[in-house]
Design a protein around this motif. Structure first.
Motif, PDB file in Angstrom:
ATOM      1  N   UNK A  78     -16.523 -38.940   6.669  1.00 15.35           N
ATOM      2  CA  UNK A  78     -16.721 -38.274   7.957  1.00 15.35           C
ATOM      3  C   UNK A  78     -15.363 -37.903   8.552  1.00 15.35           C
ATOM      4  N   UNK A 106     -14.372 -34.880   6.657  1.00 14.12           N
ATOM      5  CA  UNK A 106     -15.225 -33.767   7.083  1.00 14.12           C
ATOM      6  C   UNK A 106     -14.710 -33.161   8.386  1.00 14.12           C
ATOM      7  N   UNK A 150     -29.622 -36.618   4.266  1.00 12.33           N
ATOM      8  CA  UNK A 150     -28.936 -35.337   4.086  1.00 12.33           C
ATOM      9  C   UNK A 150     -29.178 -34.783   2.679  1.00 12.33           C
ATOM     10  N   UNK A 165     -18.498 -41.159  14.675  1.00 12.86           N
ATOM     11  CA  UNK A 165     -17.964 -39.802  14.848  1.00 12.86           C
ATOM     12  C   UNK A 165     -18.410 -38.913  13.697  1.00 12.86           C
ATOM     13  N   UNK A 166     -18.792 -39.528  12.591  1.00 11.83           N
ATOM     14  CA  UNK A 166     -19.274 -38.715  11.483  1.00 11.83           C
ATOM     15  C   UNK A 166     -20.767 -38.512  11.532  1.00 11.83           C
ATOM     16  N   UNK A 197     -22.858 -37.022  13.345  1.00 14.85           N
ATOM     17  CA  UNK A 197     -23.453 -35.690  13.526  1.00 14.85           C
ATOM     18  C   UNK A 197     -22.892 -34.738  12.479  1.00 14.85           C
ATOM     19  N   UNK A 198     -21.987 -35.263  11.675  1.00 13.63           N
ATOM     20  CA  UNK A 198     -21.351 -34.415  10.670  1.00 13.63           C
ATOM     21  C   UNK A 198     -22.321 -34.059   9.564  1.00 13.63           C
ATOM     22  N   UNK A 199     -21.827 -33.332   8.595  1.00 18.94           N
ATOM     23  CA  UNK A 199     -22.724 -32.881   7.536  1.00 18.94           C
ATOM     24  C   UNK A 199     -22.247 -33.422   6.197  1.00 18.94           C
ATOM     25  N   UNK A 257     -25.304 -38.539   8.183  1.00 23.31           N
ATOM     26  CA  UNK A 257     -25.661 -38.310   9.584  1.00 23.31           C
ATOM     27  C   UNK A 257     -26.591 -39.408  10.092  1.00 23.31           C
ATOM     28  N   UNK A 258     -26.563 -39.576  11.395  1.00 21.49           N
ATOM     29  CA  UNK A 258     -27.472 -40.499  12.079  1.00 21.49           C
ATOM     30  C   UNK A 258     -27.308 -41.958  11.651  1.00 21.49           C
TER      31      UNK A 258
END
Lengths: 431, 431
Positions: free
Chosen positions: A142, A145, A398, B329-330, B332-334, B338-339
């Motif tokens: 992350x 990313x 994901x 912080x990651x 919501x990343x892709x 996520x979550x």
């Protein structure tokens, strides 16, 4: 203009705005010249973090037996690169915040910096083996990313097509390389623990597929040199060995044991691959730098040329035949009187008119050429949104969301971005 | 961030860029607040020029018998409005050129100013009746087109969806009103000369159809008040009379004579219509102004709020649980994680994390909402490009190109922008 500007100098005329339009391009190019350095620092920092992540994984996967020293020295190196990134950021800080280019870019930089601030604590957890290899990978990923996303947002602010295109190539190369790094981490975890369960294998399959899509887009926007470097990488014999081990990782059932020695071989091969990808990134960055300088020099020259012309017009002549100028000034317009040609003979009238029209045409050309770069970024955004949407609605991971999206595309025989778009357009209905 | 920023203050941290991102929005809103005044001046100047064009046409069409005085006083009024436009431009000059927003906008302003510089000479030609009514209409129209195009480019630079939407409504309203003004001019020329030849009738038909398309888009983006004003206009009894005269103009053969008295009636009706449209423009502008002020106040409040929070975080706490912050912080990343939800309990960590995420979400929301406005502008650009393309390739007039495009759309049962897009995508093949 002349008469007016002589009597009331504070009112700017057509020439002033023509110059301003050129200056605007120049400023943007200068900004991207600096942005290039930031991108390079991000590319290097990401590379450092990927190596650190890889070592940390082997370290955690081997219950602290392996890579203790390697991890340590790689962490020191990452800190050096982090520092360089922060300095490059401080250098461009003025341009970024003085007349801000994009709220999105600035906020993404905030995300990235915020993530980096947690690096120290993450390492303490790794050393104390308070975290699993998976969770450490997550955290490093992350972090990475958020750094790559800065390059994405930077690409989104580019207006010069050649520059935007190279940034699109860069961000997709970085994404592909990152997925490759994640694949190395997943593989290392599996090989060093001696087994791949379904989750690990599926994750690897996803990472392989996603990599390929990234490299496709990269190849579509890369410069010739970087492209031939890429072809060298993909035709390298190493690729064959990697493929063999990939099959091993996916075919092995969850309870069978793998020779943990394979971990070292896998790590070595993937590391070579990642390093080769980093060299391509450097090549893209180098070409980006050169192009910025070329475009900047060209724009500066053209600006100087225009300033001379406009000045010569200000000293008289231009107003002598304004009607004829006017008749022509509409000729490219869309009011239905295009291509009228009366009075094109007026030297001064023609030149001021032509300067503006020339700029209009060159800006239009740039906008058109920018299209494909913007679309590539748009497609990426759309797919990420569609994936998040599926994750929320279906309560799936994901990877599963990515697979589902690919399946939809395959079943409907449509392109991924297309399917993603229609999915998003249906989102409100799904809610 | 804290520790680092204490030792090396010159390195900006996450908080600084979060603030910068908010400040960026604020600057853009302030800029559009000023831009609103420029748009209003353009709307008024265009209105003045349309009235002047109408009078000039009657004047020329009646071989100088009619509207001599009207034309003169309307020219004086146009000059006053031109002066106001130039002053508004001088006021925003700093923002436009200091940190230029868009080369296209600046160049379009150059076009508009350049056109205005020919106004004096155009009038001299009209007074001396050195030009035909048609050619004078052309010149006024291209002048007006260049002014409206400034609003179009301004709309294209808007990032706030509510603001962009209103500018889209405004520019389509202005375009529709201008087409209505051109229709008045064409009608005046026909009625006062006592006959409509095929060219005039066809031109009128085109102007009527194009108007309707503009008003459709306007209605899609207008605020409630302006929309109800628009409904009043379209349900007004005047519309019936206009329709009757339109039929007259289109059904009359080229040699039959019309009662020249009809010219006055037509001019009166269309003038009332145009003045009513101008009132709607003022209403849109008023709403635009209000929204800018509201959004600006809101953004300012939110910035102040964030500054307080960030400051409180700088004075300690934030770094206490950075790993947990990082993990989130990651989220919501892709990157495929996520979550994840570990460690959401850390108050400080959560707040800095949430501030950035909140900004990310709000920016994403804005981008999504901006979509439709951008598409409306894009569609317009695409159609204009397709028309120019057809004009070049087929060597046909703007009207004919528009008709051909509409025919293609009808025959293929597709939307105009769609057909325009595929036409442009085929352009290289056609070449």
């Amino acid at each position: 203009m002349n008469t007016k500007r002589n009597t009331v100098p504070e009112i700017p005329g057509a020439g002033d705005y023509l110059i301003a339009s050129k200056t605007c391009e120049l400023m943007s190019l200068q900004y991207f010249l600096q942005m290039g350095r930031l991108v390079q620092c991000i590319s290097s920092l990401v590379h450092g973090l990927q190596r650190e992540r890889g070592a940390s994984n082997v370290f955690l996967g081997s219950s602290g037996k392996k890579f203790q020293e390697e991890r340590k020295s790689l962490a020191v190196e990452s800190d050096r690169l982090k520092r360089e990134f922060e300095l490059a950021l401080a250098e461009i800080h003025e341009e970024l915040t003085g007349h801000p280019v994009s709220s999105r870019l600035l906020n993404q930089i905030a995300s990235a910096l915020h993530g980096l601030e947690g690096l120290g604590e993450l390492r303490r957890c790794v050393v104390a083996r308070k975290v699993t290899a998976e969770s450490a990978t997550e955290d490093y990923s992350s972090l990475i990313h958020n750094l790559i996303a800065v390059v994405f947002e930077a690409a989104d602010t580019a207006v010069d097509p050649t520059i935007a295109g190279l940034l699109v190539a860069m961000v997709h190369l970085m994404n592909g390389k990152e997925l490759c790094g994640q694949e190395r981490a997943v593989g290392s975890a599996g090989f060093s623990s001696g087994a791949f369960d379904r989750a690990l294998s599926e994750r690897m399959a996803h990472l392989i597929e996603a990599q390929e899509r990234c490299f496709e887009v990269f190849a579509g926007f890369a410069d010739a040199d970087s492209l031939s470097l890429w072809q060298k990488v993909s035709s390298h014999e190493r690729e064959g060995e990697i493929e063999r081990m990939r099959r091993l990782a996916s075919s092995v059932g969850r309870f069978k044991d793998l020779d943990p020695e394979l971990a070292d071989q896998w790590f070595k091969l993937m590391t070579e691959r990642i390093d080769a990808l980093k060299q391509i990134e450097d090549s893209v960055e180098g070409c980006f730098h050169t192009r910025c300088i070329e475009r900047f020099a060209a724009a500066k020259k053209s600006l100087a040329h225009q300033e001379t012309l406009v000045a010569s017009l200000d000293t008289g002549g231009a107003a002598s035949q304004p009607l004829l100028v006017l008749c022509n000034s509409g000729s490219e317009g869309s009011t239905g009187e295009a291509f009228s040609s009366e009075g094109m003979g007026q030297q001064f009238g023609r030149s001021i008119f032509e300067l503006v029209q020339e700029q209009t045409r060159s800006l239009q050309k740039m906008t058109d050429e920018l299209q494909s770069a913007k679309e590539a970024l748009e497609d990426r955004k759309t797919q990420e949104k569609a994936v998040l949407l599926l994750m929320k609605h279906r309560k799936i991971s994901n990877d599963e969301a990515h697979r589902l999206l690919r399946k939809l595309a395959m079943d409907q025989g449509r392109k991924l971005p297309e399917v993603a778009r229609s999915l998003i357009s249906m989102a409100d209905v799904l809610k």
